[in-house]
Design a protein around this motif. Structure first.
Motif, mmCIF file in Angstrom:
data_model
loop_
_atom_site.group_PDB
_atom_site.id
_atom_site.type_symbol
_atom_site.label_atom_id
_atom_site.label_comp_id
_atom_site.label_asym_id
_atom_site.label_seq_id
_atom_site.Cartn_x
_atom_site.Cartn_y
_atom_site.Cartn_z
ATOM 1 N N LEU A 164 30.482 8.211 47.533
ATOM 2 C CA LEU A 164 30.458 8.918 48.806
ATOM 3 C C LEU A 164 31.813 9.540 49.110
ATOM 4 O O LEU A 164 31.901 10.698 49.520
ATOM 5 C CB LEU A 164 30.057 7.970 49.931
ATOM 6 N N GLY A 165 32.869 8.782 48.894
ATOM 7 C CA GLY A 165 34.210 9.308 49.132
ATOM 8 C C GLY A 165 34.522 10.501 48.240
ATOM 9 O O GLY A 165 35.089 11.505 48.695
ATOM 10 N N LEU A 202 35.224 14.213 49.604
ATOM 11 C CA LEU A 202 36.514 14.815 49.272
ATOM 12 C C LEU A 202 36.329 16.169 48.595
ATOM 13 O O LEU A 202 36.986 17.155 48.960
ATOM 14 C CB LEU A 202 37.323 13.881 48.372
ATOM 15 N N LEU A 203 35.399 16.242 47.651
ATOM 16 C CA LEU A 203 35.137 17.515 46.973
ATOM 17 C C LEU A 203 34.617 18.569 47.944
ATOM 18 O O LEU A 203 34.958 19.751 47.848
ATOM 19 C CB LEU A 203 34.154 17.317 45.816
ATOM 20 N N GLU A 204 33.825 18.124 48.914
ATOM 21 C CA GLU A 204 33.310 19.061 49.931
ATOM 22 C C GLU A 204 34.447 19.541 50.821
ATOM 23 O O GLU A 204 34.545 20.728 51.141
ATOM 24 C CB GLU A 204 32.223 18.363 50.757
ATOM 25 N N ARG A 205 35.333 18.640 51.229
ATOM 26 C CA ARG A 205 36.458 19.010 52.105
ATOM 27 C C ARG A 205 37.453 19.927 51.403
ATOM 28 O O ARG A 205 38.100 20.746 52.042
ATOM 29 C CB ARG A 205 37.200 17.766 52.601
ATOM 30 N N HIS A 209 36.565 22.147 49.369
ATOM 31 C CA HIS A 209 35.765 23.351 49.099
ATOM 32 C C HIS A 209 35.528 23.554 47.603
ATOM 33 O O HIS A 209 35.439 24.686 47.130
ATOM 34 C CB HIS A 209 36.410 24.594 49.714
ATOM 35 N N LEU A 210 35.407 22.447 46.869
ATOM 36 C CA LEU A 210 35.095 22.536 45.447
ATOM 37 C C LEU A 210 33.590 22.497 45.207
ATOM 38 O O LEU A 210 33.124 22.927 44.161
ATOM 39 C CB LEU A 210 35.792 21.409 44.676
ATOM 40 N N ILE A 211 32.851 21.958 46.170
ATOM 41 C CA ILE A 211 31.393 21.981 46.113
ATOM 42 C C ILE A 211 30.872 22.339 47.495
ATOM 43 O O ILE A 211 31.539 22.123 48.505
ATOM 44 C CB ILE A 211 30.785 20.630 45.658
ATOM 45 N N ALA A 212 29.678 22.897 47.525
ATOM 46 C CA ALA A 212 29.019 23.198 48.798
ATOM 47 C C ALA A 212 28.045 22.059 49.083
ATOM 48 O O ALA A 212 27.090 21.843 48.348
ATOM 49 C CB ALA A 212 28.284 24.526 48.707
ATOM 50 N N PHE A 213 28.332 21.325 50.131
ATOM 51 C CA PHE A 213 27.524 20.165 50.460
ATOM 52 C C PHE A 213 27.547 19.973 51.962
ATOM 53 O O PHE A 213 28.606 20.069 52.598
ATOM 54 C CB PHE A 213 28.101 18.924 49.748
ATOM 55 N N ASP A 214 26.406 19.711 52.549
ATOM 56 C CA ASP A 214 26.318 19.460 53.988
ATOM 57 C C ASP A 214 26.227 17.950 54.206
ATOM 58 O O ASP A 214 25.199 17.340 53.888
ATOM 59 C CB ASP A 214 25.095 20.160 54.560
ATOM 60 N N PRO A 215 27.286 17.319 54.723
ATOM 61 C CA PRO A 215 27.256 15.867 54.927
ATOM 62 C C PRO A 215 26.117 15.391 55.827
ATOM 63 O O PRO A 215 25.712 14.241 55.748
ATOM 64 C CB PRO A 215 28.618 15.564 55.563
#
Length: 125
Positions: free
Chosen positions: A22-23, A27-30, A32-38
């Motif tokens: 999860l971390g 982190l990857l989403e923050r 901007h390395l992946i597009a993911f909606d938490p």
């Protein structure tokens, strides 16, 4: 190493792996390395209950852990079906399934205890 100690170790390992995953995902989403909606995580939280239910079923497991694992899996399935309103189920019309499941668990645990005790007696002979 007793059954309870092994289960405790597996549970701690599972929590650690889930937190690392999860971390890393967040982190990857923050970054901007992946597009993911938490927010999507909350929709699928019953999957965590299934994972923990399966963890309880892994050997060596006591009858109480088996019933608890099956109960977690059943609750997760019920919750997801009701929340998504699949198969015509919603919380208002499907809550009696919880009572039925609870009753099944209460009946199943002594039966499993008896089965395990009988099996252990046969192995001693």
């Amino acid at each position: 190493m007793g059954t309870d100690h092994r289960y405790s170790w597996r549970k701690q390992l599972l929590w650690g792996l889930l937190l690392i995953g999860l971390g890393t995902l967040l982190l990857l989403e923050r970054l901007h390395l992946i597009a993911f909606d938490p927010a999507l995580l909350w929709q699928y939280w019953p999957a965590l209950l299934v994972v923990f239910g399966i963890n309880k079923l892994l050997p060596p497991a006591s009858p109480r852990q088996i019933v608890g694992g099956l109960g977690l899996i059943a609750f997760a399935v019920w919750y997801y079906l009701s929340f998504e309103q699949l198969l015509g189920l919603n919380f208002r019309n499907s809550w009696p399934f919880l009572l039925i499941g609870w009753g099944v668990g209460l009946v199943l645990e002594p039966l499993l205890n008896n089965y395990v005790a009988t099996k252990e007696r046969k192995n001693e002979e």
